[in-house]
Design an enzyme around this catalytic site. Structure first.
Site, mmCIF file in Angstrom:
data_model
loop_
_atom_site.group_PDB
_atom_site.id
_atom_site.type_symbol
_atom_site.label_atom_id
_atom_site.label_comp_id
_atom_site.label_asym_id
_atom_site.label_seq_id
_atom_site.Cartn_x
_atom_site.Cartn_y
_atom_site.Cartn_z
ATOM 1 N N MET A 30 -10.159 -12.285 -4.376
ATOM 2 C CA MET A 30 -10.836 -12.855 -3.205
ATOM 3 C C MET A 30 -11.311 -11.741 -2.272
ATOM 4 S SD MET A 30 -9.068 -16.457 -2.332
ATOM 5 C CE MET A 30 -7.667 -15.832 -1.411
ATOM 6 N N TYR A 32 -11.375 -8.102 0.012
ATOM 7 C CA TYR A 32 -10.580 -7.339 0.967
ATOM 8 C C TYR A 32 -9.578 -6.509 0.164
ATOM 9 C CZ TYR A 32 -9.329 -6.203 5.743
ATOM 10 O OH TYR A 32 -9.164 -5.542 6.936
ATOM 11 N N GLU A 35 -4.708 -1.522 -2.841
ATOM 12 C CA GLU A 35 -4.173 -0.845 -4.036
ATOM 13 C C GLU A 35 -3.604 -1.820 -5.072
ATOM 14 O OE1 GLU A 35 -4.215 2.269 -5.378
ATOM 15 O OE2 GLU A 35 -5.693 2.662 -3.826
ATOM 16 N N HIS A 37 -5.003 -4.749 -5.907
ATOM 17 C CA HIS A 37 -6.176 -5.096 -6.722
ATOM 18 C C HIS A 37 -6.570 -3.922 -7.624
ATOM 19 C CE1 HIS A 37 -6.880 -7.662 -2.990
ATOM 20 N NE2 HIS A 37 -6.875 -8.576 -3.951
ATOM 21 N N GLY A 147 -1.956 -10.588 -10.838
ATOM 22 C CA GLY A 147 -0.778 -9.916 -10.297
ATOM 23 C C GLY A 147 0.448 -10.814 -10.343
ATOM 24 N N LYS A 149 2.572 -10.710 -8.182
ATOM 25 C CA LYS A 149 2.866 -11.086 -6.796
ATOM 26 C C LYS A 149 2.649 -12.584 -6.608
ATOM 27 C CE LYS A 149 1.400 -10.561 -2.112
ATOM 28 N NZ LYS A 149 0.325 -11.566 -2.064
ATOM 29 N N GLN A 153 0.784 -18.644 -9.440
ATOM 30 C CA GLN A 153 -0.602 -18.614 -9.922
ATOM 31 C C GLN A 153 -0.650 -18.113 -11.368
ATOM 32 O OE1 GLN A 153 -4.132 -17.213 -7.570
ATOM 33 N NE2 GLN A 153 -3.730 -15.333 -8.676
HETATM 34 P P1 AMP Z 1 -6.267 -12.119 -4.189
HETATM 35 O O1 AMP Z 1 -7.489 -11.352 -3.832
HETATM 36 O O2 AMP Z 1 -5.218 -12.097 -3.129
HETATM 37 O O3 AMP Z 1 -6.590 -13.511 -4.683
HETATM 38 O O4 AMP Z 1 -5.613 -11.371 -5.429
HETATM 39 C C1 AMP Z 1 -6.361 -11.101 -6.591
HETATM 40 C C2 AMP Z 1 -5.414 -10.645 -7.672
HETATM 41 O O5 AMP Z 1 -4.724 -9.471 -7.244
HETATM 42 C C3 AMP Z 1 -4.338 -11.696 -7.982
HETATM 43 O O6 AMP Z 1 -4.112 -11.741 -9.385
HETATM 44 C C4 AMP Z 1 -3.138 -11.164 -7.245
HETATM 45 O O7 AMP Z 1 -1.899 -11.572 -7.818
HETATM 46 C C5 AMP Z 1 -3.335 -9.659 -7.390
HETATM 47 N N1 AMP Z 1 -2.606 -8.964 -6.327
HETATM 48 C C6 AMP Z 1 -2.653 -9.196 -5.002
HETATM 49 N N2 AMP Z 1 -1.787 -8.404 -4.340
HETATM 50 C C7 AMP Z 1 -1.170 -7.651 -5.280
HETATM 51 C C8 AMP Z 1 -0.153 -6.634 -5.241
HETATM 52 N N3 AMP Z 1 0.403 -6.245 -4.101
HETATM 53 N N4 AMP Z 1 0.235 -6.089 -6.395
HETATM 54 C C9 AMP Z 1 -0.314 -6.478 -7.592
HETATM 55 N N5 AMP Z 1 -1.261 -7.434 -7.696
HETATM 56 C C10 AMP Z 1 -1.691 -8.009 -6.550
#
Ligand code: AMP
Length: 284
Positions: A30, A32, A35, A37, A147, A149, A153
């Site tokens: 999404m 923004y 590290e 990502h 991730g 995290k 999901q």
């Molecule tokens: P988001 O932009 O928050 O939807 O995250 C996009 C992808 O990055 C998802 O698969 C998240 O699980 C992964 N992600 C977000 N934060 C982290 C993190 N701190 N460590 C590893 N993967 C992450």
């Protein structure tokens, strides 16, 4: 790096690579970017011939009182970060491109969203599953990176692939953390100067649970009690949930045998943070 905003252009860009036998990797985000990502991009670059990152704030996965309108966005900086990480294609569709009309067809889930974030965020994982399915259909990747995290999901995406027969390998990547242990998240930017240091309590609570399990604790109630106590020591923390669940089905456990996913969501002010760890009972 190619920046592509239309679905048609994306398909055209990937067609030739696919015909040439390229192994295509997809990293949905999404934006923004941080590290966390970038660690997904790096792993994809290592394992694939062509890496597509998507950057789309998906309205379907936000509830009416959630932060869709204010979710942090900085597309130019994101494009630089993705290019530096050797992403080949950055797909940045508008909402109108992804949903030219309000969707009539979308995905529903059974059971897997009854706990953890699914309970606190009704409709969230159905929105996630629907947009991930659309991205899978558009990109038709060989591998997709998510991730750990966002553990729920990841579990939903694994079931999506299994249940709908996508020929896609799903790879879960480790959580990337700040120096004090706070899991990196685009939402960390919402934290005030008072809240930010206190948020490190989440990692400390997970580490305590790991330590207790390594010392032989298998009673989930006792683990949860101690985790809650640590989090409660941060004055600005309000627990949404702390649960230990089966890592695949996400159903709650009462006693640990083998492994269990300890997952939590905690508010600092209006900012809701999530984190988790896999608890593994030591083999004798
Ligand atoms: P988001 O932009 O928050 O939807 O995250 C996009 C992808 O990055 C998802 O698969 C998240 O699980 C992964 N992600 C977000 N934060 C982290 C993190 N701190 N460590 C590893 N993967 C992450």
């Amino acid at each position: 790096m190619d920046i592509i905003e239309s679905a048609g252009e994306l398909r055209a860009r990937l067609h030739d690579a696919r015909m040439a036998g390229a192994r295509i990797g997809l990293v949905p985000t999404m934006g923004y970017l941080h590290e966390g990502h970038v660690s997904l991009f790096r792993q994809a670059v290592l394992q694939c011939d062509l890496v597509v990152a998507s950057l789309f704030v998906n309205p379907l996965q936000f509830g009416p009182s959630e932060d869709f309108a204010v979710y942090p966005r900085r597309p130019e900086a994101d494009a630089r970060i993705a290019a530096n990480a050797s992403v080949d294609v950055l797909f940045m569709p508008s909402t109108e491109e992804m949903y030219p009309q309000p969707p009539v067809v979308s995905l529903t889930l059974q059971g897997i969203h009854d706990h953890l974030c699914g309970r606190s965020r009704p409709g969230h994982f159905e929105g996630v599953a629907t947009v991930v399915a659309k991205l899978f259909n558009l990109v038709q990747p060989h591998v997709a990176y998510f991730g750990q995290k966002d553990a729920q999901q990841l579990a939903v995406v694994r079931r999506l692939v299994r249940d709908l027969n996508y020929a896609i390998e799903v790879i879960g990547c480790p959580i990337v953390r700040d120096v004090d242990g706070l899991a990196l998240s685009s939402r960390n930017v919402y934290l005030s100067d008072l809240e930010r240091p206190q948020a490190a309590v989440l990692r400390r609570s997970l580490l305590l649970a790991e330590q207790l399990v390594s010392q032989g604790e298998t009673d989930v109630q006792e683990l949860l009690r101690q985790v809650r106590e640590v989090i409660g020591s941060a004055a600005l923390a309000t627990i949404d949930y702390v649960e230990v669940v089966d890592p695949d089905t996400l159903t709650p456990l009462t006693r640990l045998a083998g492994s269990g996913l300890l997952a939590l969501a905690v508010f600092f002010g209006r900012t809701r943070l999530i984190d988790n760890t896999l608890l593994c009972v030591p083999t004798p």
